[in-house]
Motif scaffolding. Structure first.
Motif, PDB file in Angstrom:
ATOM      1  N   PRO A  33      98.841  -6.654   5.139  1.00 43.85           N
ATOM      2  CA  PRO A  33      98.533  -5.262   5.464  1.00 43.85           C
ATOM      3  C   PRO A  33      98.286  -4.451   4.186  1.00 43.85           C
ATOM      4  N   SER A  34      97.562  -3.339   4.333  1.00 42.88           N
ATOM      5  CA  SER A  34      97.319  -2.460   3.186  1.00 42.88           C
ATOM      6  C   SER A  34      97.159  -1.027   3.671  1.00 42.88           C
ATOM      7  N   PRO A  63      94.176   2.625   6.454  1.00 41.63           N
ATOM      8  CA  PRO A  63      95.003   1.447   6.712  1.00 41.63           C
ATOM      9  C   PRO A  63      94.110   0.217   6.913  1.00 41.63           C
ATOM     10  N   GLY A  64      94.622  -0.929   6.531  1.00 44.85           N
ATOM     11  CA  GLY A  64      93.819  -2.150   6.665  1.00 44.85           C
ATOM     12  C   GLY A  64      94.674  -3.365   6.912  1.00 44.85           C
ATOM     13  N   LEU A  65      94.006  -4.435   7.313  1.00 42.83           N
ATOM     14  CA  LEU A  65      94.681  -5.684   7.598  1.00 42.83           C
ATOM     15  C   LEU A  65      93.747  -6.839   7.242  1.00 42.83           C
ATOM     16  N   ALA A  66      94.255  -7.775   6.461  1.00 44.43           N
ATOM     17  CA  ALA A  66      93.493  -8.981   6.114  1.00 44.43           C
ATOM     18  C   ALA A  66      94.206 -10.182   6.715  1.00 44.43           C
ATOM     19  N   VAL A  67      93.435 -11.091   7.316  1.00 49.33           N
ATOM     20  CA  VAL A  67      93.983 -12.269   7.975  1.00 49.33           C
ATOM     21  C   VAL A  67      93.267 -13.507   7.429  1.00 49.33           C
ATOM     22  N   GLY A  78      89.357 -12.663   7.961  1.00 46.41           N
ATOM     23  CA  GLY A  78      88.973 -11.384   8.531  1.00 46.41           C
ATOM     24  C   GLY A  78      89.618 -10.239   7.784  1.00 46.41           C
ATOM     25  N   ILE A  79      88.842  -9.179   7.594  1.00 48.59           N
ATOM     26  CA  ILE A  79      89.347  -7.965   6.952  1.00 48.59           C
ATOM     27  C   ILE A  79      88.929  -6.784   7.818  1.00 48.59           C
ATOM     28  N   TYR A  80      89.893  -5.957   8.197  1.00 47.22           N
ATOM     29  CA  TYR A  80      89.599  -4.770   8.994  1.00 47.22           C
ATOM     30  C   TYR A  80      90.251  -3.571   8.320  1.00 47.22           C
ATOM     31  N   ASN A  99      85.607  -0.474   9.421  1.00 45.83           N
ATOM     32  CA  ASN A  99      84.925  -1.524   8.646  1.00 45.83           C
ATOM     33  C   ASN A  99      85.522  -2.862   9.051  1.00 45.83           C
ATOM     34  N   LEU A 100      84.653  -3.828   9.325  1.00 42.05           N
ATOM     35  CA  LEU A 100      85.108  -5.150   9.734  1.00 42.05           C
ATOM     36  C   LEU A 100      84.270  -6.202   9.030  1.00 42.05           C
TER      37      LEU A 100
END
Length: 166
Positions: A33-34, A63-67, A78-80, A99-100
Motif C-alpha cells: 500500500p502507499s 492512496p495506492g496499492l501495488a500487487v 498491478g498498480i492502482y 490510474n490503473l
C-alpha cells in the motif's frame, strides 16, 4: 498366510499415497500500500490568460496499492492509485482521477507458449507534441484506456536455433 487390515494400513496405503501424490508449487504474493498527500498554490488554475479563475489552494491525496503475484504458470502485476483533488476556494469542483496499470503473463505450455495481457488506464494529453499532464492539472487532457493481448511462442526446431514468433 493372512494379509489382514494391519498389512494394508502399514504398507499398501502409504505406498499408494506416495505414488498418487502430486507435486505442489509455491506462489509469491506481495501487497504494497502507499499514500501521498500534498498541498499546492496555483495563481491561475484556469491556465488561460483570457479567462482566469484566480488563485487556488489545491490539496491532493493519492492512496495506492501495488500487487505482485507469481506462480509457476501465471505472473501478475498491478498498480492502482486514485488521485483526489480538493480545491479549497471551490473555484473548481473536487476531482477523482483513477490510474490503473496491470500486466499478466500466462504460461500455456511450459517454455513454449505464453500470453501477455496488459491494461493501462490513465490521464493523457490530447496534444501529442506537448505533454500537458506534467504542466497542468486538467487543461487539454483526457482519460485513456489501452488493453493489449499478445500471444508468444518459442519454437526450437534445432538445438542451436530458437524462433520467437508473436
Amino acid at each position: 498366510m493372512n494379509l489382514g487390515p494391519r498389512f494394508l494400513m502399514l504398507y499398501v496405503l502409504p505406498f499408494a499415497a506416495v505414488l498418487l501424490a502430486g507435486s505442489a508449487r509455491a506462489a509469491e504474493f506481495v501487497l504494497t500500500p502507499s499514500i501521498t498527500i500534498s498541498e499546492e498554490f496555483n495563481d491561475n488554475i484556469a491556465e488561460d490568460k483570457q479567462r482566469t479563475l484566480g488563485s487556488e489552494f489545491i490539496t491532493r491525496a493519492i492512496p495506492g496499492l501495488a500487487v505482485h503475484y507469481a506462480a509457476p504458470f501465471w505472473v501478475w502485476d498491478g498498480i492502482y492509485s486514485d488521485e483526489y483533488r480538493y480545491y479549497d476556494l471551490n473555484k473548481r469542483k473536487s476531482e477523482n482521477l483513477p490510474n490503473l496499470s496491470t500486466k499478466t503473463k500466462l504460461t500455456l505450455i511450459d517454455q513454449k507458449a505464453f500470453i501477455d495481457i496488459s491494461d493501462i488506464y490513465s490521464r493523457v494529453s490530447l496534444d501529442q507534441s506537448i505533454d500537458t499532464t506534467k504542466n497542468s492539472l486538467f487543461y487539454n487532457q483526457s482519460d485513456q484506456n489501452v488493453f493489449t493481448i499478445s500471444p508468444n511462442f518459442i519454437l526450437r526446431p534445432m538445438s542451436n536455433l530458437t524462433l520467437k514468433p508473436g
